[in-house]
Design a protein around this motif. Structure first.
Motif, mmCIF file in Angstrom:
data_model
loop_
_atom_site.group_PDB
_atom_site.id
_atom_site.type_symbol
_atom_site.label_atom_id
_atom_site.label_comp_id
_atom_site.label_asym_id
_atom_site.label_seq_id
_atom_site.Cartn_x
_atom_site.Cartn_y
_atom_site.Cartn_z
ATOM 1 N N ALA A 63 0.819 -1.214 0.000
ATOM 2 C CA ALA A 63 0.000 0.000 0.000
ATOM 3 C C ALA A 63 0.851 1.262 0.000
ATOM 4 C CB ALA A 63 -0.926 -0.001 1.218
ATOM 5 N N HIS A 64 2.064 1.173 0.508
ATOM 6 C CA HIS A 64 2.971 2.321 0.532
ATOM 7 C C HIS A 64 4.094 2.181 -0.501
ATOM 8 C CE1 HIS A 64 1.137 4.324 3.914
ATOM 9 N NE2 HIS A 64 1.226 3.258 4.671
ATOM 10 N N GLY A 65 3.946 1.257 -1.442
ATOM 11 C CA GLY A 65 4.932 1.112 -2.510
ATOM 12 C C GLY A 65 6.035 0.119 -2.228
ATOM 13 N N GLY A 66 5.924 -0.635 -1.133
ATOM 14 C CA GLY A 66 6.947 -1.616 -0.795
ATOM 15 C C GLY A 66 6.718 -2.958 -1.464
ATOM 16 N N ALA A 67 7.657 -3.870 -1.244
ATOM 17 C CA ALA A 67 7.559 -5.202 -1.849
ATOM 18 C C ALA A 67 6.759 -6.163 -0.985
ATOM 19 C CB ALA A 67 8.963 -5.768 -2.088
ATOM 20 N N GLU A 68 6.661 -5.858 0.316
ATOM 21 C CA GLU A 68 5.927 -6.700 1.268
ATOM 22 C C GLU A 68 6.400 -8.160 1.188
ATOM 23 O OE1 GLU A 68 1.277 -7.399 2.471
ATOM 24 O OE2 GLU A 68 1.800 -5.497 1.483
ATOM 25 N N LEU A 69 7.728 -8.334 1.189
ATOM 26 C CA LEU A 69 8.299 -9.684 1.144
ATOM 27 C C LEU A 69 8.127 -10.362 2.493
ATOM 28 C CD1 LEU A 69 11.669 -9.071 -0.776
ATOM 29 C CD2 LEU A 69 9.452 -9.732 -1.718
ATOM 30 N N SER A 70 8.120 -11.677 2.477
ATOM 31 C CA SER A 70 8.046 -12.434 3.721
ATOM 32 C C SER A 70 9.364 -12.320 4.476
ATOM 33 C CB SER A 70 7.747 -13.900 3.434
ATOM 34 O OG SER A 70 8.886 -14.517 2.824
ATOM 35 N N ALA A 71 9.349 -12.758 5.742
ATOM 36 C CA ALA A 71 10.565 -12.703 6.553
ATOM 37 C C ALA A 71 11.682 -13.516 5.909
ATOM 38 C CB ALA A 71 10.273 -13.217 7.960
ATOM 39 N N VAL A 72 11.364 -14.684 5.401
ATOM 40 C CA VAL A 72 12.382 -15.538 4.786
ATOM 41 C C VAL A 72 12.893 -14.896 3.497
ATOM 42 C CG1 VAL A 72 12.868 -17.804 3.792
ATOM 43 C CG2 VAL A 72 11.447 -17.626 5.837
ATOM 44 N N GLN A 73 12.001 -14.326 2.704
ATOM 45 C CA GLN A 73 12.440 -13.670 1.470
ATOM 46 C C GLN A 73 13.371 -12.501 1.765
ATOM 47 O OE1 GLN A 73 8.506 -12.889 -0.186
ATOM 48 N NE2 GLN A 73 8.915 -14.296 -1.875
ATOM 49 N N ARG A 74 13.059 -11.728 2.797
ATOM 50 C CA ARG A 74 13.943 -10.613 3.158
ATOM 51 C C ARG A 74 15.295 -11.128 3.629
ATOM 52 N NH1 ARG A 74 9.188 -8.660 5.659
ATOM 53 N NH2 ARG A 74 10.040 -8.807 7.760
ATOM 54 N N HIS A 75 15.282 -12.242 4.355
ATOM 55 C CA HIS A 75 16.545 -12.849 4.786
ATOM 56 C C HIS A 75 17.366 -13.281 3.570
ATOM 57 C CE1 HIS A 75 19.261 -15.319 7.272
ATOM 58 N NE2 HIS A 75 19.204 -16.170 6.266
ATOM 59 N N ILE A 76 16.720 -13.897 2.613
ATOM 60 C CA ILE A 76 17.407 -14.356 1.399
ATOM 61 C C ILE A 76 17.966 -13.159 0.633
ATOM 62 C CG2 ILE A 76 17.059 -15.413 -0.870
ATOM 63 C CD1 ILE A 76 14.984 -17.264 0.489
ATOM 64 N N LEU A 77 17.152 -12.128 0.455
ATOM 65 C CA LEU A 77 17.597 -10.934 -0.265
ATOM 66 C C LEU A 77 18.804 -10.306 0.422
ATOM 67 C CD1 LEU A 77 17.085 -8.872 -2.538
ATOM 68 C CD2 LEU A 77 15.522 -7.678 -0.984
ATOM 69 N N ASP A 78 18.734 -10.170 1.729
ATOM 70 C CA ASP A 78 19.837 -9.579 2.489
ATOM 71 C C ASP A 78 21.104 -10.410 2.336
ATOM 72 O OD1 ASP A 78 21.017 -7.789 4.555
ATOM 73 O OD2 ASP A 78 20.983 -9.607 5.771
ATOM 74 N N GLU A 79 20.959 -11.723 2.441
ATOM 75 C CA GLU A 79 22.124 -12.598 2.363
ATOM 76 C C GLU A 79 22.761 -12.563 0.985
ATOM 77 O OE1 GLU A 79 22.971 -16.716 4.506
ATOM 78 O OE2 GLU A 79 21.560 -16.960 2.869
#
Length: 399
Positions: A63-79
């Motif tokens: 709603a604010h323009g974010g990706a709204e990724l799951s916790a695991v997806q954010r962990h994967i992206l960060d890694e």
């Protein structure tokens, strides 16, 4: 780090890796890999590529323009982005102020500031620490006195990271100096850095960089509508922001990339005619830090998942801050030890783009000393580890 991903999560990891192969400029990854100083344009260039993909604000709701990724997806992206030596995403607007505005800001503030944060129209910095109020943040003395439709701000902030590039600063200011407790009487104010009366002075760090600054306020006039939430309730908003900051300070991705680099160096450097990685004492310390990192990564996922469910991280964020900084500092220490005498001579000029200085020793040795020196701060900023232990004790024992 294999955390037994589902097929969907493995597919997302493959998507991230493909994006990094195609869209991460080698010039930027080389600068990060070699520990060279990044310019504002470097950060903006990488932000633009992530924004184009839709991943600049992975934790923001759609709603604010974010990706709204799951916790695991954010962990994967960060890694994956840290493993690829991509520049970090500058966190002050996206990961600190953004969540505060979404939870406590007015609808007008959300409509105005959130798109500008996402589009990099505004570059934010954090005005929390002061010369007499670092880990003891409740002792802030910068004042904001209301005069009609404006606050008049006077005081000083310090250790303001990347403040030399900032367009705006979010500040903790004291609006009620007569409050009974120091945590009371503090407000959360948004200040345009181009306002008359603001002066930014760089602080030269031990590694030769000037990424932090002092910021002085002399009769700076700020519109009342720049107050976030209610007057004198800023401590509540500050704590909410800090729980998100401290979870991020855990730095799982940075630690994973650092450990991978350490393993490569240990396999290359020799000790007693054999690779350093085969030295039983050195190998044992590498193994221990890897075990600690795996345990922290799992805990970090739990905390991020709780935040995703609407729960603000509690003492767990302090635990992650402590353990994460210890792990990263141990990796920095072991890397410097592995590089050996090449880590001793250090000239900050070697980290600047376009330098004519020849590197000393193998290419991977250049960043060992400055990263070790710079990351000594990890156990201090975001609230020192000693303060975090106090928070954990008081919270868990209900004191």
């Amino acid at each position: 780090m294999d955390l037994s991903y589902t097929p969907e999560e493995r597919a997302f990891r493959d998507e991230v890796r493909a994006f990094l192969r195609d869209r991460l400029p080698k010039r930027l990854s080389d600068k990060v890999r070699l520990g060279r100083h990044l310019s504002k344009d470097d950060y903006l260039e990488w932000h633009a590529r992530l924004r184009e993909k839709g991943w600049l604000a992975p934790n923001w709701p759609k709603a604010h323009g974010g990706a709204e990724l799951s916790a695991v997806q954010r962990h994967i992206l960060d890694e994956e982005v840290t493993a690829a030596h991509a520049p970090r995403v500058v966190p002050f607007g996206l990961n600190m102020l953004g969540p505060v505005l979404m939870k406590f800001g007015s609808s007008e503030q959300q409509a105005h500031y959130l798109p500008r944060i996402l589009n990099d129209d505004d570059w934010w910095c954090q005005g929390y620490s002061e010369p007499g109020a670092g880990s003891d943040l409740a002792s802030v003395r910068t004042t904001a006195v209301r005069e009609g439709d404006e606050y008049v701000v006077n005081g000083q902030k310090t250790w303001t990271t990347l403040g030399q590039h900032a367009d705006w600063i979010f500040c903790l200011v004291r609006t009620d100096p007569q409050a009974e407790k120091p945590q009371q009487g503090i407000s959360f104010l948004l200040i345009d850095m181009n306002t008359p009366g603001i002066e930014v002075r760089p602080i030269v760090l031990i590694d030769g960089s000037t990424e932090v600054n002092e910021v002085f306020f002399s009769d700076v006039r700020v519109p009342v509508e720049n107050l976030v939430g209610e007057e004198n309730k800023g401590w509540t908003y500050a704590k909410y922001l800090l729980t998100h900051e401290r979870t991020g300070i855990a730095g799982v991705g940075f630690a994973s990339a650092g450990l991978a680099n350490l393993k490569r160096i240990a396999a290359t450097e020799m000790s007693g005619g054999r690779p350093l990685s085969e030295n039983p004492f050195f190998a044992a310390r590498m193994a221990q830090v890897e075990i600690d990192l795996m345990a922290m990564a799992t805990t970090n996922l739990r905390v991020v998942a709780q935040a995703e469910a609407g729960q603000a991280p509690g003492p767990e964020s302090s635990m992650l801050k402590i353990k994460g900084t210890q792990i990263r500092q141990e990796i920095n220490f072991l890397t410097r030890r592995a590089v050996g005498p090449y880590a001793m001579p250090f000239a900050s000029e070697l980290l600047e783009e376009g330098t004519n200085h020849e590197p000393i020793g193998p290419e991977y040795a250049a960043a060992a000393a400055p990263q070790y020196l710079n990351n000594r701060k990890l156990s201090i900023y975001g609230g020192s580890n000693e303060i975090q232990r106090g928070i954990i004790t008081k919270t868990l024992l209900n004191l």
